[in-house]
Design a protein around this motif. Structure first.
Motif, PDB file in Angstrom:
ATOM      1  N   GLY A  43       0.770  -1.176  -0.181  1.00 13.71           N
ATOM      2  CA  GLY A  43      -0.230  -0.252   0.080  1.00 13.71           C
ATOM      3  C   GLY A  43       0.870   1.474  -0.118  1.00 13.71           C
ATOM      4  N   ASP A  66       0.638  -2.201  -4.813  1.00 14.61           N
ATOM      5  CA  ASP A  66      -0.683  -1.590  -4.453  1.00 14.61           C
ATOM      6  C   ASP A  66      -1.412  -1.599  -5.432  1.00 14.61           C
ATOM      7  OD1 ASP A  66      -2.467   0.888  -4.460  1.00 14.61           O
ATOM      8  OD2 ASP A  66      -1.140   1.482  -3.150  1.00 14.61           O
ATOM      9  N   TYR A 113       2.412   1.201   5.763  1.00 12.86           N
ATOM     10  CA  TYR A 113       2.411   2.176   6.231  1.00 12.86           C
ATOM     11  C   TYR A 113       0.871   3.353   5.711  1.00 12.86           C
ATOM     12  CZ  TYR A 113       7.605   2.376   6.063  1.00 12.86           C
ATOM     13  OH  TYR A 113       8.696   1.769   6.648  1.00 12.86           O
ATOM     14  N   THR A 189       4.453  10.274   4.900  1.00 14.70           N
ATOM     15  CA  THR A 189       4.227  10.050   3.837  1.00 14.70           C
ATOM     16  C   THR A 189       3.027  10.182   3.557  1.00 14.70           C
ATOM     17  OG1 THR A 189       2.451   8.810   4.119  1.00 14.70           O
ATOM     18  CG2 THR A 189       4.322   6.951   4.796  1.00 14.70           C
TER      19      THR A 189
HETATM   20  C1  LIG Z   1      -4.669   4.956   3.504  1.00 13.27           C
HETATM   21  S1  LIG Z   1      -3.299   5.027   1.462  1.00 13.27           S
HETATM   22  C2  LIG Z   1      -2.252   5.023   2.486  1.00 13.27           C
HETATM   23  C3  LIG Z   1      -1.047   4.817   1.235  1.00 13.27           C
HETATM   24  C4  LIG Z   1       1.142   6.111   1.454  1.00 13.27           C
HETATM   25  N1  LIG Z   1       1.291   3.963   2.200  1.00 13.27           N
HETATM   26  C5  LIG Z   1       0.602   7.103   2.345  1.00 13.27           C
HETATM   27  O1  LIG Z   1       0.880   6.558   3.102  1.00 13.27           O
HETATM   28  O2  LIG Z   1       0.241   8.307   1.986  1.00 13.27           O
HETATM   29  C6  LIG Z   1      -3.629   2.592   1.797  1.00 13.27           C
HETATM   30  C7  LIG Z   1      -2.933   2.108   0.462  1.00 13.27           C
HETATM   31  O3  LIG Z   1      -3.135   1.270   0.144  1.00 13.27           O
HETATM   32  C8  LIG Z   1      -3.543   0.434  -0.777  1.00 13.27           C
HETATM   33  N2  LIG Z   1      -4.249  -0.797  -0.587  1.00 13.27           N
HETATM   34  C9  LIG Z   1      -5.444  -1.816   0.209  1.00 13.27           C
HETATM   35  N3  LIG Z   1      -5.409  -2.481  -0.135  1.00 13.27           N
HETATM   36  C10 LIG Z   1      -4.417  -2.972  -0.779  1.00 13.27           C
HETATM   37  C11 LIG Z   1      -4.448  -4.021  -0.446  1.00 13.27           C
HETATM   38  N4  LIG Z   1      -4.601  -5.273  -0.808  1.00 13.27           N
HETATM   39  N5  LIG Z   1      -2.721  -4.713  -1.781  1.00 13.27           N
HETATM   40  C12 LIG Z   1      -2.356  -3.777  -1.751  1.00 13.27           C
HETATM   41  N6  LIG Z   1      -2.554  -2.282  -1.527  1.00 13.27           N
HETATM   42  C13 LIG Z   1      -3.619  -1.469  -1.534  1.00 13.27           C
HETATM   43  C14 LIG Z   1      -4.740   1.365  -0.975  1.00 13.27           C
HETATM   44  O4  LIG Z   1      -4.699   1.644  -2.788  1.00 13.27           O
HETATM   45  C15 LIG Z   1      -3.870   3.185  -1.071  1.00 13.27           C
HETATM   46  O5  LIG Z   1      -2.597   3.454  -1.806  1.00 13.27           O
END
Ligand SMILES: C[S@@+](CC[C@H](N)C(=O)[O-])C[C@H]1O[C@@H](n2cnc3c(N)ncnc32)[C@H](O)[C@@H]1O
Length: 212
Positions: A43, A66, A113, A189
């Protein structure tokens, strides 16, 4: 998706992208072109922190996964612009990547994160950091591998601390058994910045995979 992100996906995916098809075990040495340690980041969002960490530690390979396509293009662009050869981007569900495509004992670290906090009670089951996820992750992590999580959602932070502390495959690196301050090696982030603007408190958790 911006034109730059779309262009990066088209140009760079064949070189640095990993399709999550759930059909094969990935040879990480082949994927990165070396045998350096590999950390999985789940993510990564738009990937700014991912790229910064990869640039600061070129001897560590970062496999970043992601589901968000514009973010994948953005991270590929950042890696290209900064000349990073230690980042690979996987497109899809981290659970499938872990379960179907990564070999046991293949990872040297795990970074999560600001995973989606799913604040509503009926959605808590969608949160990533749960005992079953940790049991799966433990099998893919080498003994001693660092698991680094961070969140600005305090009830989720408490849940993370509880399930990590209660899991037999992990131990807290903190002698006091609590949260860690943000280590210098983790940049702020994008999502974290938004949370801080709203007055949220950020908690980091630094655990290790114990010897089986
Ligand atoms: C709240 S965002 C945080 C993004 C980044 N880490 C930041 O702190 O700016 C959560 C991220 O997790 C990704 N995500 C959610 N479920 C996921 C999964 N099962 N596998 C991969 N990525 C995932 C979402 O697409 C999103 O980009």
């Amino acid at each position: 998706m911006t034109a730059g992100q779309a262009d990066a996906l088209q140009r760079l995916w064949p070189k640095w992208g990993l399709d999550i098809d759930g059909q094969r075990i990935v040879d990480l040495g082949e994927l990165f072109g070396n045998e350096n340690p590999v950390v999985l980041e789940i993510g990564f969002g738009m990937g700014e922190a991912t790229a910064q960490m990869a640039a600061a530690d070129p001897e560590t390979n970062v496999l970043a996964v992601d589901v968000h396509t514009p973010g994948q293009g953005n991270l590929l662009n950042l890696a290209d612009q900064r000349g990073l050869n230690n980042v690979r981007v996987a497109n899809g569900d981290a659970i499938i990547l872990l379960r179907e495509m990564l070999a046991p004992d293949s990872l040297d670290g795990l970074r999560v994160y600001f995973p989606d906090p799913w604040p509503k009670k009926r959605h808590h089951k969608r949160r990533l950091i749960q005992p079953e996820f940790l049991s799966l992750a433990a099998t893919r992590l080498k003994p001693g591998a660092l698991v680094h999580c961070a969140t600005d959602w305090e009830p989720y932070a408490e849940q993370m601390l509880e399930v990590l502390t209660g899991h037999p495959d992990f131990e807290n690196t903190r002698a006091d058994g609590g949260f860690a301050p943000r280590p210098d090696f983790r940049p702020l982030t994008r999502f974290e910045g938004q949370g801080l603007d709203k007055g949220h408190v950020v908690n980091d958790l630094l655990f290790r995979r114990v010897q089986p």
